[in-house]
Design an enzyme around this catalytic site. Structure first.
Site, short mmCIF file in Angstrom:
data_model
loop_
_atom_site.label_atom_id
_atom_site.label_comp_id
_atom_site.label_asym_id
_atom_site.label_seq_id
_atom_site.Cartn_x
_atom_site.Cartn_y
_atom_site.Cartn_z
N GLU A 1 69.89 -18.03 15.94
CA GLU A 1 68.94 -17.40 15.44
C GLU A 1 69.19 -15.86 15.71
O GLU A 1 69.14 -14.86 14.62
CB GLU A 1 67.60 -17.36 15.84
CG GLU A 1 66.84 -18.64 15.37
CD GLU A 1 67.01 -20.07 15.86
OE1 GLU A 1 67.92 -20.25 16.57
OE2 GLU A 1 66.63 -21.20 15.30
N HIS B 1 56.97 -25.57 19.97
CA HIS B 1 57.24 -25.42 18.36
C HIS B 1 56.05 -25.18 17.61
O HIS B 1 55.76 -25.41 16.61
CB HIS B 1 57.66 -26.90 18.04
CG HIS B 1 59.12 -26.97 18.15
ND1 HIS B 1 59.74 -27.14 19.25
CD2 HIS B 1 59.98 -27.24 17.46
CE1 HIS B 1 61.04 -27.53 19.38
NE2 HIS B 1 61.15 -27.42 17.87
#
Lengths: 324, 377
Positions: free
Chosen positions: A60, A129
């Site tokens: 990322e 998450h």
């Protein structure tokens, strides 16, 4: 009018903007060949090719930083975070570089990126998450943050986000991906910074964003049916910029406010809204501002408890009843 | 510290044995790169200009020290480039019209090397509105997109994915060019740097990662920071790599041009480690007493000063003489002094200026599409 899903609406927005502007490029994990972890980008690789729709490695900081660098040269990357929870892996790139490069250069540079992906809990996937970082991101001047709750809003706002010359963080919700709504076939844009009254009411105002809007609407139905209470639901749609006027107009109409948010209480979106309302509409309030946030702990795994941790319709209904 | 001028007067000042070894050792190494194609074609004027630019960086940095420490006109961070001048000037001197450059926070040398005038640089350090970033960035954030110079970045390694992105942008737009992405020996262990290496190699991005290895990451030597060699890590990513001597101006040009050509022609990335040295601490707040000997610094100053070495080379090539050396130095000092005067006389930004240059839309209201409130109180 066509009835399409929230997922389909986003797919259409991406396809239309890829078609319209050759500088737009999609990047992310599994967005191309896999057709998207949640099938949001389905069919786009086949239609636009590997130069426009790019699979990235799990990296990322790397690919978002690269997207920011490319945007300084005029490329317009729309980068997917498979879960907005992964923003923290790229925090420095997102909230130091994207947010600050324009300012630190004295306005010489702009960063026309979009980062999009689902920001939600409620899917039984545990604490790492399930983040909803809209408040944390919106706390950084230099960025824009958008949280659509419906297919119609998602399409119109994403198109605006992609055309925006500032960094826009677009936060979706996996649970909403299948929700269907009426979406015009003709092109339309929704400007950032405009809220939407999703339900007119007279007794109390709920201000919410994202899936909390949908749950608030369900709670409003229950309240009407069971208690004949009329609740107005204001969908923020855009966190930053923020449509203050629509919020305040509703407050002046109903005189009671309940803030509903999936994020945690401390310094969440509701905290900011609360400050604005008491600052500008103090005399219009008949009661203290209340809120229903996620229960203040990391997202629990156990399903029935996760449902209770989030602002579900029952918790919202109970909070409204306590205020009236 | 007085800058030694021509070889002749230096010999008079230096101990005879030292300077003799120094001259002999240097000439053999320098002559090899001097014959490289990229250097052979240089005119005398170009060589003088490179020398001048290196000296202008040196004198600017020295003036900054005075502004910071004695006059207290500069606050915050100040990471000086003294001793590393041949790297920025050498690398930037082989840039072509579509090449882009980005670096970290020791960025004054790169800013001057790409041609930014000194007045706005000093004014930026003074926090004035006439600064190159309108006083909003400071020492670590000099930018000049018109010169393809993208900063100036404070977080160690944070600029490296941006550099890979500049390369991606060039390739995406079909522009034949390369992105010079500078980082220090302290940055090579940041995760984001490895992510950028991988992306560059995986996607064949036209980027040259240049590790300016001055031996110390703040107070931590390379030996105490990094397992293995720095540029050699490129092998793990199937990337080309090399190491060169950053005190040798011609060598810096030769090594950099080789990898820039690889990027431009073949769209392949590479890592070039350039060994250099800084005479001052990591920043002006670094007492520089805990991690290296004064003797080591002195040795570098005496035998490996890049400006002195290039001066010696150009004197040997009959491009420079004592009079010209003197003139260039006087002008460099004057220019630095004038920049301080300019900065001193310039106004600060206003409180209203704080909220400008945050959003492109707010700064371009005629093209604004968004509604609502973007700033809060």
């Amino acid at each position: 009018m066509p009835l399409i899903s929230y997922r389909e609406a986003i797919n259409q927005a991406l396809a239309e903007e890829l078609e319209r502007d050759p500088n737009v490029v999609l990047m992310g994990e599994e967005v191309a060949q896999f057709n998207g972890a949640y099938k949001v980008t389905e069919g786009l690789l086949a239609r636009f090719g590997a130069k426009r729709v790019i699979d990235t490695p799990i990296s990322e900081a790397g690919f978002i930083g690269a997207g920011i660098g490319a945007s300084m040269l005029g490329v317009r990357p729309v980068m997917e975070l498979m879960f907005w929870s992964f923003y923290s892996v790229a925090f420095d790139q997102i909230l130091n570089n994207a947010a600050n490069v324009r300012y630190m250069s004295g306005g010489l540079i702009n960063v026309p990126i979009v980062i999009r992906g689902p920001a939600n809990g409620g899917t039984n996937v545990g604490a790492t998450h399930s983040h909803t970082p809209e408040g944390i991101c919106a706390a950084h001047p230099g960025v824009k943050v958008v949280c659509p709750a419906t297919a119609y809003d998602a399409k119109g706002l994403l198109k605006s986000a992609i055309r925006d010359n500032d960094p826009v963080f677009f936060m979706e919700n996996t649970i909403l991906y299948n929700d269907k709504g009426e979406v015009p076939a003709e092109e339309y844009l929704i400007p950032l910074g405009s809220a939407d009254v999703k339900r007119q009411g007279t007794d109390l105002t709920i201000v919410a964003h994202g899936r909390a809007v949908i749950n608030s609407l369900k709670a409003a139905e229950l309240l009407k049916a069971e208690h004949d209470i009329s609740v107005e639901v204001v969908d923020l749609r855009s966190i930053r910029p923020l449509d203050e006027e629509t919020i305040l107009a509703s407050v002046r109409k109903t005189h009671r406010v309940l803030l509903v948010e999936e994020n945690k209480p401390f310094c969440g979106v509701g905290a900011q809204i609360s400050y604005i309302i008491q600052s500008k509409a103090f005399d219009d309030l008949d009661a203290p501002i209340k809120r229903v946030s996620a229960i203040d702990a990391p997202a629990i795994y156990s399903k029935p408890l996760e449902d209770e941790q989030l602002p579900n319709p029952q918790r919202i209904r109970n909070a409204v009843l306590a205020m009236l | 510290m007085p800058f030694p001028s021509s070889k002749k007067s230096a010999t008079a000042e230096e101990k005879s044995t030292g300077s003799k070894d120094f001259d002999g050792a240097v000439s053999a190494a320098v002559s090899k790169s001097a014959q490289a194609a990229i250097n052979v074609k240089l005119t005398a004027e170009q060589k003088i200009e490179f020398y001048r630019t290196m000296l202008r960086i040196r004198r600017f940095e020295e003036r900054c020290i005075r502004s910071y420490a004695q006059e207290r006109k500069i606050g915050g961070f100040l990471h000086l480039y003294i001793g590393q001048e041949a790297v920025a000037v050498g690398c930037c001197s082989v840039m072509q019209e579509n090449d882009q450059v980005i670096t970290a926070y020791r960025d004054h040398g790169h800013a001057i090397a790409v041609g930014m005038p000194l007045n706005p640089l000093m004014a930026e350090l003074y926090g004035k509105v006439t600064g190159c970033s309108k006083g909003k960035g400071g020492s670590m954030h000099f930018f000049d997109p018109s010169r393809r110079y993208w900063g100036g970045h404070g977080i160690v390694g944070g600029q490296v994915p941006l550099g890979a992105g500049l390369a991606f942008g060039l390739k995406y737009k079909g522009i034949k060019g390369a992105a010079l992405t500078f980082l220090g020996d302290g940055a090579v262990n940041q995760g984001a740097v490895h992510e950028a290496y991988n992306l560059a190699a995986l996607w064949d991005l036209p980027v040259v990662f240049i590790i300016e290895n001055n031996g110390y990451s703040m107070g931590t030597s390379q030996a105490r920071s990094s397992a293995g060699d720095l540029a050699k890590r490129a092998e793990g990513y199937n990337m080309a790599w090399d190491v060169c001597d950053g005190h040798d101006f011609y060598q810096v040009r030769e090594a950099t041009e080789k990898f820039l050509a690889l990027a431009r022609e073949k769209s392949k990335p590479s890592i070039l480690e350039i060994k250099t040295y800084r005479y001052r601490g990591h920043s002006v707040s670094d007492p520089d007493s805990t991690y290296r000997d004064k003797a080591e610094i002195e040795e570098y100053r005496r035998t490996k000063d890049p400006i002195q070495l290039f001066q010696n080379t150009l004197v040997a090539e009959h491009v420079l003489n004592d009079a010209l050396i003197e003139k260039i130095d006087t002008e460099a000092k004057e220019e630095a002094e004038n920049s301080a005067a300019f900065a001193e006389a310039s106004p600060y930004p206003t409180v209203e200026d704080i909220s400008k240059d945050v959003y492109w839309e707010e700064d371009n209201p005629s093209q604004k599409k968004s509604q609502g409130r973007i700033f809060f109180d």
